[in-house]
Write a protein that holds these residues in place. Structure first.
Motif, short mmCIF file in Angstrom:
data_model
loop_
_atom_site.label_atom_id
_atom_site.label_comp_id
_atom_site.label_asym_id
_atom_site.label_seq_id
_atom_site.Cartn_x
_atom_site.Cartn_y
_atom_site.Cartn_z
N GLY A 28 0.80 -1.22 0.00
CA GLY A 28 0.00 0.00 0.00
C GLY A 28 0.83 1.26 0.00
N ALA A 29 2.16 1.14 0.17
CA ALA A 29 3.02 2.34 0.14
C ALA A 29 3.26 2.76 -1.30
CB ALA A 29 4.34 2.05 0.83
N ARG A 30 3.56 4.04 -1.51
CA ARG A 30 3.87 4.54 -2.85
C ARG A 30 5.36 4.44 -3.11
NH1 ARG A 30 1.45 10.31 -2.19
NH2 ARG A 30 2.49 9.86 -0.21
N VAL A 31 5.69 4.24 -4.35
CA VAL A 31 7.08 4.04 -4.70
C VAL A 31 7.34 4.65 -6.08
CG1 VAL A 31 6.67 1.76 -5.73
CG2 VAL A 31 8.88 2.25 -4.71
N LEU A 32 8.51 5.25 -6.26
CA LEU A 32 8.90 5.75 -7.58
C LEU A 32 9.73 4.68 -8.27
CD1 LEU A 32 10.05 9.46 -6.98
CD2 LEU A 32 7.89 8.64 -7.93
N VAL A 33 9.33 4.33 -9.48
CA VAL A 33 10.05 3.27 -10.20
C VAL A 33 10.27 3.68 -11.65
CG1 VAL A 33 9.13 1.39 -8.78
CG2 VAL A 33 7.88 2.12 -10.81
N PRO A 34 11.32 3.11 -12.27
CA PRO A 34 11.53 3.38 -13.68
C PRO A 34 10.60 2.52 -14.53
CG PRO A 34 13.27 1.97 -12.84
CD PRO A 34 12.38 2.28 -11.68
N LEU A 35 10.04 3.12 -15.58
CA LEU A 35 9.22 2.38 -16.53
C LEU A 35 9.61 2.89 -17.91
CD1 LEU A 35 6.80 0.38 -17.00
CD2 LEU A 35 5.37 2.40 -17.14
N GLY A 36 10.31 2.07 -18.66
CA GLY A 36 10.87 2.56 -19.91
C GLY A 36 11.82 3.70 -19.59
N SER A 37 11.58 4.83 -20.23
CA SER A 37 12.47 5.97 -19.98
C SER A 37 11.88 6.91 -18.93
CB SER A 37 12.69 6.72 -21.29
OG SER A 37 11.42 7.13 -21.78
N ARG A 38 10.70 6.53 -18.39
CA ARG A 38 10.04 7.44 -17.44
C ARG A 38 10.24 6.98 -16.00
NH1 ARG A 38 3.98 7.64 -18.38
NH2 ARG A 38 4.23 5.44 -18.90
N ILE A 39 9.97 7.89 -15.08
CA ILE A 39 9.88 7.51 -13.67
C ILE A 39 8.43 7.73 -13.26
CG2 ILE A 39 10.64 8.04 -11.32
CD1 ILE A 39 12.90 7.06 -12.98
N VAL A 40 7.78 6.69 -12.74
CA VAL A 40 6.36 6.83 -12.39
C VAL A 40 6.12 6.42 -10.94
CG1 VAL A 40 5.38 6.60 -14.70
CG2 VAL A 40 5.93 4.57 -13.38
N THR A 41 5.00 6.91 -10.41
CA THR A 41 4.62 6.54 -9.04
C THR A 41 3.73 5.30 -9.10
OG1 THR A 41 4.55 8.89 -8.55
CG2 THR A 41 3.65 7.40 -6.89
N GLY A 42 4.06 4.31 -8.31
CA GLY A 42 3.24 3.11 -8.25
C GLY A 42 2.86 2.81 -6.81
N ILE A 43 2.05 1.78 -6.67
CA ILE A 43 1.62 1.33 -5.35
C ILE A 43 2.15 -0.09 -5.14
CG2 ILE A 43 -0.38 0.67 -3.96
CD1 ILE A 43 -0.20 3.63 -4.25
N ILE A 44 2.74 -0.32 -4.00
CA ILE A 44 3.26 -1.67 -3.71
C ILE A 44 2.09 -2.59 -3.37
CG2 ILE A 44 4.75 -3.01 -2.20
CD1 ILE A 44 6.41 -0.46 -1.85
N VAL A 45 2.04 -3.69 -4.08
CA VAL A 45 0.93 -4.61 -3.93
C VAL A 45 1.37 -5.89 -3.23
CG1 VAL A 45 -0.61 -6.06 -5.29
CG2 VAL A 45 -0.38 -3.65 -5.83
N GLU A 46 2.62 -6.27 -3.46
CA GLU A 46 3.17 -7.41 -2.71
C GLU A 46 4.56 -7.00 -2.28
OE1 GLU A 46 3.25 -11.09 -4.95
OE2 GLU A 46 1.17 -10.69 -5.54
N SER A 47 4.90 -7.29 -1.01
CA SER A 47 6.20 -6.79 -0.55
C SER A 47 7.28 -7.87 -0.55
CB SER A 47 6.08 -6.15 0.82
OG SER A 47 5.72 -7.11 1.76
N ARG A 48 6.94 -9.10 -0.38
CA ARG A 48 7.99 -10.12 -0.39
C ARG A 48 7.78 -11.03 -1.58
NH1 ARG A 48 10.17 -10.28 4.84
NH2 ARG A 48 9.00 -8.94 6.24
N ALA A 49 7.84 -10.43 -2.74
CA ALA A 49 7.53 -11.17 -3.95
C ALA A 49 8.69 -12.07 -4.35
CB ALA A 49 7.20 -10.21 -5.07
N VAL A 50 8.34 -13.12 -5.03
CA VAL A 50 9.36 -13.98 -5.61
C VAL A 50 9.52 -13.51 -7.05
CG1 VAL A 50 10.06 -16.36 -6.04
CG2 VAL A 50 8.42 -15.83 -4.21
N ALA A 51 10.78 -13.28 -7.44
CA ALA A 51 10.98 -12.80 -8.80
C ALA A 51 10.92 -13.97 -9.77
CB ALA A 51 12.32 -12.11 -8.91
N GLU A 52 9.90 -13.92 -10.63
CA GLU A 52 9.84 -14.95 -11.67
C GLU A 52 10.71 -14.44 -12.79
OE1 GLU A 52 5.86 -14.31 -12.50
OE2 GLU A 52 5.21 -14.81 -10.48
N GLY A 53 12.01 -14.52 -12.56
CA GLY A 53 12.95 -13.93 -13.50
C GLY A 53 12.85 -14.56 -14.88
N VAL A 54 12.72 -13.72 -15.84
CA VAL A 54 12.81 -14.21 -17.20
C VAL A 54 14.29 -14.22 -17.55
CG1 VAL A 54 12.10 -13.84 -19.59
CG2 VAL A 54 10.60 -13.15 -17.71
N GLU A 55 14.75 -15.32 -18.08
CA GLU A 55 16.17 -15.46 -18.41
C GLU A 55 16.68 -14.22 -19.15
OE1 GLU A 55 19.18 -18.05 -17.55
OE2 GLU A 55 17.09 -18.71 -17.44
#
Ligand code: ADP
Ligand code: ZN
Length: 751
Positions: A28-55
């Motif tokens: 529920g906290a707000r966070v600034l994150v990069p998206l493409g070339s922009r920086i946008v404000t998002g909302i944290i929805v899961e805090s201890r997520a497992v990264a399903e890393g794409v190779e």
């Protein structure tokens, strides 16, 4: 560590980001994150997520954590996730859609501030000494008379006084800063919450707190308080005829909930209804009442939202989106006029405020009251099945009778008075009686504008929108005349000749509220006549102003669209005229009869709510249609029986679930082919299980909109989840299609 973040981008799913070790961000906290070339404000929805890393794809780190705690309460984040899934919308756009304004973009919280001056210890000491006559006169002789006066005023208000207020009392900013320079006064910036109540200045009539409930109100309150006491999730349908005093019941139950330390959320269908309702709640609960709707200024909305979030509010009154208000310890959710179509959002996320309210109530263990005189087919169906408990109010308060309804067969009126007649003789006579008695009249026509089409007598063509498959509606008269599209706002001057064949015989056909208003002015030039529709109240505040004028008796006849039919309580209205009761019946929509029945019953319910008898006159060319007949008799049960039979035989909701998928395309063929592809994949997926039925593809009733062609698939099933998943899979199989399909789960309108 990784987090999953919702970002305000249509159709985008949650994205994963990396956070530095040792930081545990809150859901529920707000966070600034990069998206493409922009920086946008998002909302944290899961805090201890497992990264399903794409190779080979690197997970980007966040830029900045904006809140140390939840900004949106976690239960509201969850509710938004549920909404996104159920209504097949992007989680990102849904969660960010519930944010108050000014917290979405990259702008920091904006607050309105004011300067407050207060006396310092030195200043207070000086004043005390001066008053006791023992002051060391050395410092005081440095003060002018005005400065001394100012210091004394401030000493009397230790919490301080706003500099604006001091200025009103003749103490300039200059005096204040001199005193501050001497160290006798301190000036601070203080945050002020913008209060929409201040501007609206809506006051409820003096409520009679000791007033006796009717026996029906009494037993409803008793039953609802028992349900509240259980502190578990329940849904109750409060089925009360118009004027039966449902609001009084809401207030009483809300008081019980508040006394038990829990909070209340009240949804109303229209912005116009919030001031009156909120004023009643304010009278009962003081200033721990907040308003949330899109008609507030961004600042007001933001401040109210923050007050709710800080727990300073016990009752939230608002429209659809208020269902996501950050209220905690919810004990009661009220959905007033639950049948109203405006609870459904007609853009993504296409949620239904009432249905989200029920889910929220379930999660909060709260009582949900659905109030209506004309419950939706869905709600009544649940009540019949025993899922909701139905409480009935069959009588109006003080045993006032319901309005007597008379049907005027317009085919006879046309024969007698000519095809141009708008207000029949019968209606005009009744209006004249009211004008003579100084009572008020409402005239409903659910269609805006002056004329509904411009028709060429030579080529039989109409003046159509350049972008949409609809004819243009004429607004205004004389030289101010323009033809406008109600969907895309395209507009042209009404030409002197037909643009298609150059024929000189252009005729206006059909009529809307503007024409009715003009007719009324022509018949009764000395009456005070006004019009209420979306065109007449475009400016902020003008709607409130108009309703207040009507309420105060400064308007005799109010002409309007369905906006006048809803929930309002105008005790001096004794006559309601319905100009064309059948406006909605011609629509290619399975809810047409239901909507007509509701609208007529509701508008007739606006008459006779005071001490004088009420009456309604309904003009129609289908006097025998069941929704008109039964609305005139105000027989809800008979209507429900009749309508449920129709829905059953045609396999329509509420007996099955439905999804409307609209495919848009640059050409008709393209839209049709793409929809056919989706339909085929769906049918394949279903095989011979017959879990769902796919109707279409077919051209949508509104075949072209804003330059795009629209085709439609209607999917019906008793298993909504399976149907939704199959549809999403069928769309995902053609990724290019994604942006051109809109999916509407539980559609209210299928146009
Ligand atoms: P509804 O929402 O059911 O159409 P309202 O709640 O607007 O009806 O109530 C209709 C009117 O009756 C309002 O003016 C309200 O103040 C009044 N009223 C409500 N309860 C009582 C009562 N017990 N005695 C007298 N008047 C009442
Ligand atoms: Zn258009």
């Amino acid at each position: 560590m990784f987090i999953r973040v919702a970002l305000p981008v249509p159709g985008l799913d949650l994205l994963t980001y990396r956070v530095p070790d040792g930081v545990t961000p809150a859901v529920g906290a707000r966070v600034l994150v990069p998206l493409g070339s922009r920086i946008v404000t998002g909302i944290i929805v899961e805090s201890r997520a497992v990264a399903e890393g794409v190779e080979g794809v690197e997970i980007k780190p966040i830029r900045q954590l904006l809140d140390s705690d939840a900004f949106i309460p976690p239960d509201v984040v969850d509710l938004a996730r549920w909404t996104a899934e159920y209504y097949a919308a992007g989680a990102g756009e849904t969660i960010t859609a519930i944010l108050p304004p000014k917290t979405r973009g990259d702008r920091p919280d904006a607050h309105k501030t004011r300067r407050v001056a207060s006396v310092t210890a030195a200043g207070a000491g000086l004043v005390a000494g001066l008053q006791a006559g023992s002051a060391d006169l050395a410092p005081s002789c440095r003060l002018s008379g005005r400065q001394r006066e100012a210091l004394e005023i401030l000493a009397g208000a230790p919490a301080g006084i706003a500099t604006a207020e001091l200025a009103r009392r003749g103490i300039s900013g200059d005096i204040v800063s001199r005193l501050a320079g001497h160290g006798f006064v301190m000036v601070r910036q203080e945050r002020v919450d913008r209060d929409p109540f201040e501007a609206g200045a809506f006051t409820a009539d003096e409520a009679d707190v000791s007033r006796h409930l009717t026996p029906e109100q009494e037993s409803a309150v008793t039953r609802l308080s028992a349900m509240v006491a259980a502190q578990t999730f329940r849904v109750s349908l409060l089925h009360g005829v118009t004027g039966s005093g449902k609001t009084e019941i809401y207030l009483r139950v809300a008081a019980i909930v508040r006394a038990a330390g829990r909070r209340v959320l009240m949804l109303v269908p229209e912005i116009a209804l919030t001031p009156a309702v909120a004023a009643l709640f304010r009278q009962a609960f003081g200033d721990r009442v907040a308003i949330q709707h899109s008609g507030l200024s961004d600042g007001e909305r933001h401040d109210q939202w923050q007050r709710i979030r800080r727990g300073e509010i016990d009752v939230v009154v608002g429209t659809r989106s208020a269902v996501f208000a950050p209220v905690q310890q919810l004990g009661l959710i009220i959905v007033d006029e639950e049948h109203d179509g405006s609870y459904k959002q007609e853009e993504s996320p296409r949620y239904h405020g009432r249905d989200v309210a029920i889910v929220r109530g379930q999660r909060a263990g709260a009582l949900v009251i659905l109030g209506s005189a004309t419950p939706s087919m869905e709600t009544y169906h649940h009540a019949v099945a025993g899922k909701y408990e139905r409480l009935v109010l069959e009588r109006r308060v003080l045993d006032r009778p319901l309005a007597a309804v008379t049907v005027v067969d317009m085919r006879e009126a046309y024969a007698a008075e000519g095809p141009e007649v708008v207000l029949s003789r019968a209606l005009r006579e009744r209006i004249e009686i009211r004008l003579a008695r100084r009572e008020q009249v409402l005239i409903l026509l659910n269609r805006r504008g002056f004329a509904t089409a411009v028709f060429c007598r030579q080529c039989a063509g109409t003046l159509d929108c350049a972008n949409c498959s609809v004819s243009l509606v004429v607004h205004g008269e004389g030289s101010a005349r323009r033809a406008r599209c109600h969907y895309c706002n395209y507009s042209v001057r009404v030409p002197p000749a037909c643009p298609a064949c150059a024929g000189p015989y252009l005729e206006q056909t059909g009529f809307g509220t503007e024409r009715v208003e003009a007719e009324a002015r022509r018949f009764w030039p000395s009456a005070r006549i006004a019009r209420l529709d979306r065109d007449s109240v475009r400016r902020k505040g003008s709607l409130d102003a108009l309703l207040t004028r009507f309420r105060n008796g400064d308007i005799d006849v109010l002409v309007g669209t369905q906006m006048i039919a809803k929930g309002h309580d105008f005790p001096r209205v004794t006559l309601v005229g319905v100009v064309s009761a059948d406006v909605g019946l011609g629509m290619a929509d399975f809810r047409a009869s239901e909507r007509t029945f509701q609208l007529l019953t509701q508008v007739a319910g606006r008459a006779g709510r005071g001490s004088e008898l009420g009456e309604a006159i309904v003009q129609t060319i289908y006097p025998d249609h069941y929704s008109i007949q039964l609305a005139c008799r105000q027989d809800y049960t008979a209507f429900y029986q009749r309508e449920i039979h129709f829905r059953q035989s045609m396999h329509y909701p509420p007996l099955v679930s439905m999804i409307n998928a609209v495919v848009r395309g640059r050409t008709f063929t393209r839209a049709m082919d793409d929809a056919a592809g989706v339909a085929e994949r769906l049918r394949e997926a279903d095989g011979d299980r017959h879990a769902f039925r796919v109707l279409g593809p077919a051209p949508a009733p509104l075949g072209r909109l804003r330059g795009e062609y629209r085709t439609q698939l209607l999917i019906k099933s008793t298993n909504r989840r399976r149907m939704r998943e199959a549809l999403l899979a069928a769309i995902a199989a053609a990724p290019e299609l994604q942006r051109r399909v809109s999916v509407d789960v539980d559609p209210v309108s299928v146009l």
